[in-house]
Scaffold this active site. Structure first.
Site, short mmCIF file in Angstrom:
data_model
loop_
_atom_site.label_atom_id
_atom_site.label_comp_id
_atom_site.label_asym_id
_atom_site.label_seq_id
_atom_site.Cartn_x
_atom_site.Cartn_y
_atom_site.Cartn_z
N TYR A 149 101.84 50.46 30.58
CA TYR A 149 103.14 50.94 31.07
C TYR A 149 103.05 52.43 31.42
O TYR A 149 103.49 52.86 32.49
CB TYR A 149 104.19 50.69 29.98
CG TYR A 149 105.59 51.12 30.35
CD1 TYR A 149 106.38 50.32 31.18
CD2 TYR A 149 106.13 52.29 29.84
CE1 TYR A 149 107.67 50.71 31.50
CE2 TYR A 149 107.43 52.67 30.15
CZ TYR A 149 108.20 51.88 30.98
OH TYR A 149 109.48 52.27 31.30
N LYS A 153 103.51 54.30 35.04
CA LYS A 153 104.55 55.29 35.30
C LYS A 153 103.94 56.64 35.69
O LYS A 153 104.49 57.37 36.50
CB LYS A 153 105.45 55.43 34.06
CG LYS A 153 106.26 54.18 33.75
CD LYS A 153 107.21 53.82 34.88
CE LYS A 153 108.11 52.64 34.55
NZ LYS A 153 109.05 52.32 35.63
P1 NAP Z 1 115.55 45.73 32.24
O1 NAP Z 1 116.93 45.67 31.73
O2 NAP Z 1 114.49 44.89 31.62
O3 NAP Z 1 115.59 45.44 33.81
C1 NAP Z 1 114.43 45.36 34.58
C2 NAP Z 1 114.79 44.97 35.99
O4 NAP Z 1 113.59 44.88 36.75
C3 NAP Z 1 115.51 43.64 36.07
O5 NAP Z 1 116.61 43.76 36.94
C4 NAP Z 1 114.45 42.70 36.65
O6 NAP Z 1 115.07 41.75 37.50
C5 NAP Z 1 113.63 43.66 37.49
N1 NAP Z 1 112.29 43.16 37.72
C6 NAP Z 1 111.29 42.93 36.83
N2 NAP Z 1 110.24 42.41 37.46
C7 NAP Z 1 110.56 42.31 38.77
C8 NAP Z 1 109.90 41.83 39.92
N3 NAP Z 1 108.65 41.34 39.87
N4 NAP Z 1 110.53 41.88 41.11
C9 NAP Z 1 111.79 42.37 41.19
N5 NAP Z 1 112.49 42.82 40.14
C10 NAP Z 1 111.87 42.78 38.95
O7 NAP Z 1 114.97 47.21 32.16
P2 NAP Z 1 115.62 48.66 32.37
O8 NAP Z 1 115.57 49.33 31.07
O9 NAP Z 1 116.90 48.58 33.13
O10 NAP Z 1 114.48 49.31 33.27
C11 NAP Z 1 114.67 49.68 34.62
C12 NAP Z 1 113.61 50.70 34.98
O11 NAP Z 1 113.77 51.86 34.17
C13 NAP Z 1 112.18 50.22 34.74
O12 NAP Z 1 111.33 50.67 35.77
C14 NAP Z 1 111.83 50.87 33.43
O13 NAP Z 1 110.43 51.04 33.29
C15 NAP Z 1 112.55 52.19 33.56
N6 NAP Z 1 112.80 52.88 32.29
C16 NAP Z 1 113.59 52.33 31.32
C17 NAP Z 1 113.80 53.01 30.14
C18 NAP Z 1 114.67 52.49 29.03
O14 NAP Z 1 114.74 53.14 27.97
N7 NAP Z 1 115.35 51.39 29.20
C19 NAP Z 1 113.19 54.25 29.94
C20 NAP Z 1 112.38 54.78 30.93
C21 NAP Z 1 112.21 54.09 32.11
P3 NAP Z 1 114.69 40.20 37.63
O15 NAP Z 1 114.20 39.75 36.29
O16 NAP Z 1 115.99 39.58 38.05
O17 NAP Z 1 113.67 40.14 38.70
#
Ligand code: NAP
Length: 241
Positions: A149, A153
């Site tokens: 991961y 990133k």
């Molecule tokens: P989440 O709730 O797990 O959502 C992830 C999203 O990515 C879902 O809408 C999923 O949609 C989509 N996704 C996954 N694989 C995909 C694919 N192959 N094609 C298209 N869509 C895909 O996670 P989140 O926390 O909102 O994360 C969103 C972003 O923020 C990510 O890049 C994550 O690394 C980043 N981030 C999150 C955090 C945190 O603390 N939550 C911190 C730093 C960065 P489907 O399953 O419908 O395809």
């Protein structure tokens, strides 16, 4: 953002969903992409009920054919791309399987590259565009148990800076948001102890809210951010400085 069309990847839940709603509330026509059609349909309905404009598209960023299909149907109108789709596949490096490495790199890094490549054309032609990549503070700090991961990133940050240099002459900006610890399905799997340990390291003493990440993304997608490119904006409560 009226007259702007914004594609948000991974818009079915979490940060992507919040970004889609925030961009729509600022007047953008949102194209919400992800794999879970039912969740996208509910999002589009919500945005429209609030007076905004949105369409849903089936998009799997791991699949070039799926990206090509969205580029064919919507590519000519996209002004703003939010590369948000992302997954984790945690484990210690010594025990990590190739598949867990590859899946995370393919989705997070290669998916972002492929979407940028597919959707920058209209921006270059119009000589206006915004690409906002969702990275993570762990790309800057490192994190045990997340080599795949974190590498993905950190790759996104390199991608952001190089693409910013390539597209600057066409007034297309490319920036990244690096969220800290945000309450979504991705972090929901952490047990109470892990949660407390992380929170103890956050100077602001709390998790980030979805709107706080979406607000930063909207700023970098806006007219006002036109003189900012190649930047990584930490939205982490001070977790990394
Ligand atoms: P989440 O709730 O797990 O959502 C992830 C999203 O990515 C879902 O809408 C999923 O949609 C989509 N996704 C996954 N694989 C995909 C694919 N192959 N094609 C298209 N869509 C895909 O996670 P989140 O926390 O909102 O994360 C969103 C972003 O923020 C990510 O890049 C994550 O690394 C980043 N981030 C999150 C955090 C945190 O603390 N939550 C911190 C730093 C960065 P489907 O399953 O419908 O395809």
């Amino acid at each position: 953002m009226t007259d702007r069309v914004a594609l948000v990847t991974g818009a079915s839940q979490g940060i992507g969903r919040a970004c889609a709603k925030a961009l729509a509330s600022r007047g953008a026509h949102v194209v919400a992409g992800a794999r879970q059609a039912d969740k996208l349909a509910a999002l589009v309905e919500e945005i429209r009920a609030d007076g905004g404009n949105a369409d849903a598209v089936q998009l799997d960023v791991q699949d070039q054919a799926s990206i090509d299909a969205v580029a064919a149907s919507h590519g000519k109108s996209i002004d703003i791309l939010v590369n948000n789709a992302g997954i984790t596949g945690d484990g210690l490096a010594m025990r990590m399987r190739d598949d867990d490495w590859q899946r995370v790199l393919d989705t997070n890094l290669t998916g972002s590259f492929r979407c940028a490549r597919a959707f920058m054309r209209n921006m270059v032609r119009k000589r206006w565009g915004r690409i906002v990549n969702v990275a993570s503070v762990v790309a800057l700090s490192g994190n045990p148990g997340q080599v795949n991961y974190v590498a993905s990133k950190a790759g996104i940050i390199g991608l952001t800076k190089s693409l910013a240099l390539e597209l600057a002459a066409r007034s297309v900006t490319v920036n990244a948001v690096a969220p800290g610890f945000v309450d979504t399905a991705m972090t929901g799997e952490l047990d109470e102890e892990a949660r407390a340990r992380i929170l103890s390291q956050v100077p602001l003493g709390r998790m980030g809210q979805l709107d706080e990440i979406a607000g930063a993304v909207c700023f970098l997608a806006s007219e006002e951010s036109g003189y900012i490119t190649g930047h990584v904006l930490n939205v982490s409560g001070g977790l990394y400085m």
